[in-house]
Design a protein around this motif. Structure first.
Motif, PDB file in Angstrom:
ATOM      1  N   THR A 142      32.862  35.655  53.397  1.00 50.27           N
ATOM      2  CA  THR A 142      31.899  34.924  52.584  1.00 50.27           C
ATOM      3  C   THR A 142      31.135  33.883  53.400  1.00 50.27           C
ATOM      4  O   THR A 142      29.903  33.777  53.317  1.00 50.27           O
ATOM      5  CB  THR A 142      32.598  34.245  51.395  1.00 50.27           C
ATOM      6  N   GLY A 143      31.850  33.086  54.192  1.00 49.72           N
ATOM      7  CA  GLY A 143      31.184  32.065  54.989  1.00 49.72           C
ATOM      8  C   GLY A 143      30.196  32.657  55.973  1.00 49.72           C
ATOM      9  O   GLY A 143      29.119  32.091  56.204  1.00 49.72           O
ATOM     10  N   GLU A 144      30.532  33.819  56.544  1.00 49.90           N
ATOM     11  CA  GLU A 144      29.620  34.491  57.463  1.00 49.90           C
ATOM     12  C   GLU A 144      28.344  34.929  56.742  1.00 49.90           C
ATOM     13  O   GLU A 144      27.241  34.839  57.289  1.00 49.90           O
ATOM     14  CB  GLU A 144      30.309  35.701  58.095  1.00 49.90           C
ATOM     15  N   LYS A 145      28.500  35.390  55.518  1.00 49.43           N
ATOM     16  CA  LYS A 145      27.325  35.817  54.756  1.00 49.43           C
ATOM     17  C   LYS A 145      26.368  34.644  54.539  1.00 49.43           C
ATOM     18  O   LYS A 145      25.139  34.806  54.631  1.00 49.43           O
ATOM     19  CB  LYS A 145      27.754  36.400  53.411  1.00 49.43           C
ATOM     20  N   THR A 169      30.898  27.456  49.769  1.00 50.61           N
ATOM     21  CA  THR A 169      32.115  28.186  50.154  1.00 50.61           C
ATOM     22  C   THR A 169      32.308  28.244  51.661  1.00 50.61           C
ATOM     23  O   THR A 169      33.116  29.033  52.154  1.00 50.61           O
ATOM     24  CB  THR A 169      32.084  29.623  49.607  1.00 50.61           C
ATOM     25  N   MET A 170      31.581  27.424  52.377  1.00 46.89           N
ATOM     26  CA  MET A 170      31.790  27.353  53.826  1.00 46.89           C
ATOM     27  C   MET A 170      32.992  26.490  54.156  1.00 46.89           C
ATOM     28  O   MET A 170      33.267  25.507  53.466  1.00 46.89           O
ATOM     29  CB  MET A 170      30.560  26.747  54.513  1.00 46.89           C
ATOM     30  N   THR A 445      42.786  30.155  46.213  1.00 45.30           N
ATOM     31  CA  THR A 445      42.256  29.844  47.533  1.00 45.30           C
ATOM     32  C   THR A 445      41.022  28.974  47.331  1.00 45.30           C
ATOM     33  O   THR A 445      40.404  28.991  46.266  1.00 45.30           O
ATOM     34  CB  THR A 445      41.862  31.107  48.327  1.00 45.30           C
ATOM     35  N   SER A 446      40.669  28.214  48.346  1.00 48.94           N
ATOM     36  CA  SER A 446      39.477  27.373  48.253  1.00 48.94           C
ATOM     37  C   SER A 446      38.974  27.064  49.650  1.00 48.94           C
ATOM     38  O   SER A 446      39.770  26.912  50.589  1.00 48.94           O
ATOM     39  CB  SER A 446      39.786  26.066  47.512  1.00 48.94           C
ATOM     40  N   SER A 447      37.648  26.950  49.768  1.00 47.52           N
ATOM     41  CA  SER A 447      37.055  26.501  51.030  1.00 47.52           C
ATOM     42  C   SER A 447      37.098  24.993  51.153  1.00 47.52           C
ATOM     43  O   SER A 447      36.691  24.439  52.175  1.00 47.52           O
ATOM     44  CB  SER A 447      35.603  26.983  51.108  1.00 47.52           C
ATOM     45  N   ASP A 448      37.597  24.317  50.120  1.00 46.26           N
ATOM     46  CA  ASP A 448      37.661  22.852  50.073  1.00 46.26           C
ATOM     47  C   ASP A 448      39.126  22.418  50.125  1.00 46.26           C
ATOM     48  O   ASP A 448      39.869  22.584  49.151  1.00 46.26           O
ATOM     49  CB  ASP A 448      36.992  22.367  48.786  1.00 46.26           C
TER      50      ASP A 448
END
Length: 494
Positions: A142-145, A169-170, A445-448
């Motif tokens: 997701t972060g790559e997108k 979501t980075m 899960t979380s990007s934070d």
């Protein structure tokens, strides 16, 4: 030379999304655009980029009128935009996506593949993804997108950059890449309109701020002169709630047993257990196997040889999302592109999981409405298309949908992506109620990292598909710094 939005009004059916909104962005300025879900932020951003036309008002780019909705003209005037819902085509490669709007040709007809590859490499190198340019976007993280979305916007060297929830979501390392590119853009005299719900990021990147509430501009000025509580109050009409106190998780039995799980292909197999009444987070740097664990449990990836999962002692039919849902497992993702049927009604979206499961009684309209009300979801009726709602309200509908299944296990993959502080608190409150009161098992899960620390009873930190730390609130070891320390290898907790 400025980007001017003057008297912008936009109406969708009975909803006045924007009501006479005006703002200006100057050279070297990064202006924050802040507000609650449904406040009109994304609508205003799309109008600024030529994706939507206002009903009344005008957009001026360096004193030149944008006119009708015309993204190509906006690009030619020097406007670039990153979209919250992504403008990428999944089946095309990363390289093809970033040059799609400026595809070079030979003799005016044939595609110049060599030149296109050079352009793609040059566009993707600043975001660190030049080596991924030949891979389909569909298989990337997701972060790559979102970094590819940024590279696509920057490829035409825009003077004015519209950034809609790009960093939601980075991971921190990916946000740092964005920060460097934004700083370069501003230093070269460009300007930016930055849409985000994350107040720390607004303060990190922006000097000025425009606050929207119910489509109206309620504050416009310097960011340094106002506090977070004031901003939240203006955006949502109330004070920012402190994170709800964490009730002790039940000393429940191990409900979910996962045996010989391989979060990454070359990782050693793991045995995992998750208790009833417990919220477990799976953290770490991006791409360390977090997503693979959740998607195995949800039936969204085929099991590798030897992998098995049981729920309340019953072996689960891995590899089938419908069969897993029928067993009381609800999955919700922050990636609305794969979860939402935008042209369909709210009702149809809420009932989508039941369409694939025979023998289950369809919930009534009253049950659908009650589930939506538990998350204070704003909508004009469940027969209305879900695509007409703000991203935050779409996300709340996806979370509310889980309630209709009366789940034993909820799998939440970055499920508060792109929603405001108040909405995130609503989602957290619901997950805590389901776990700590009703005994549901919840895995997130979380990007934070701060979100994991606030929400969870326990966090497993993964690195290379291995558990390098297990941090438990009951032992006083769970906070954001402990999570970061674990995956940065400054401290290895047993």
């Amino acid at each position: 030379m400025t980007l001017v939005l003057d008297g912008i009004t936009r109406v969708f059916g009975p909803v006045r999304a924007l009501d006479n909104v005006s703002l200006t962005v100057g050279p070297g300025e990064c202006r924050a655009l802040y507000g609650g879900n449904g406040s009109g932020k994304s609508t205003l951003a799309k109008i600024a980029s030529g994706t939507l036309a206002p009903d009344t008002g005008r957009v001026l780019v360096d004193d030149r009128p944008l006119g009708r909705a015309d993204p190509a003209r906006a690009r030619s005037l020097g406007v670039g935009m990153t979209f919250q819902e992504l403008s990428l085509i999944p089946l095309l490669t990363a390289g093809e996506n970033v040059v799609l709007t400026d595809m070079p040709g030979r003799a005016g007809l044939l595609r110049d593949t060599a030149r296109a590859d050079q352009m793609a490499q040059a566009a993707l190198a600043p975001v660190g993804l030049a080596g991924r340019r030949d891979l389909p976007v569909s298989i990337l993280q997701t972060g790559e997108k979102y970094l590819i979305e940024l590279a696509k916007a920057l490829q035409s060297r825009p003077r004015w950059l519209i950034i809609d929830e790009l960093t939601a979501t980075m991971h921190a390392s990916e946000v740092d890449v964005f920060a460097g590119l934004l700083a370069d853009h501003l230093a070269q005299g460009g300007g930016a309109l930055f849409v985000s719900h994350r107040l720390p990021e607004l303060r990190r990147f922006c000097d000025t701020i425009s606050v929207l509430r119910n489509g109206k501009l309620v504050f416009d000025g310097a960011l340094a002169g106002v506090g977070d509580d004031e901003l939240v109050k203006w955006a949502g009409g109330g004070h920012r709630d402190a994170p709800a106190l964490m009730a002790p998780a039940r000393d429940g039995e191990v409900r979910v047993k996962a045996k010989a799980i391989r979060p990454l292909p070359n990782a050693q197999p793991l045995d995992l257990g998750f208790r009833a009444g417990e919220i477990t987070g799976i953290g770490g740097l991006p791409d360390q196997g977090q997503k693979q664990v959740l998607r195995l449990l949800a039936g969204l990836r085929a099991p590798s040889p030897g992998e098995s999962v049981s729920l309340d002692g019953e072996a689960l039919p891995l590899g089938s999302a419908a069969a897993m849902a029928a067993k009381g497992i609800s999955f919700v993702s922050g990636d609305r592109d794969e979860m939402v049927f935008a042209p369909r009604s709210i009702r149809e979206n809420m009932l989508a999981p039941f369409a694939a499961m025979r023998g289950l009684k369809m919930p009534s309209d009253a049950e659908i409405t009650a589930a939506l009300e538990r998350l204070a979801t704003r909508h004009a009726g469940i027969s209305r298309p879900i695509g007409g709602l703000s991203g935050g309200n779409q996300q709340k509908i996806l979370v509310a949908r889980c309630l209709l299944l009366n789940p034993r296990l909820i799998l939440a993959e970055d499920c508060t992506k792109g929603i405001d502080v108040a909405a995130r608190n609503d989602v957290h409150h619901l997950l805590r109620e389901l776990a700590h009161v009703q005994g549901t098992t919840v895995i997130v899960t979380s990007s934070d990292d701060q979100e994991l620390a606030e929400l969870c009873d326990r966090v497993l930190v993964l690195d290379g598909g291995r558990i390098i730390a297990e941090l438990a609130r009951a032992e006083g070891r769970l906070d954001a710094q402990a999570i970061v320390s674990a995956y940065m290898k400054q401290e290895r907790a047993a």
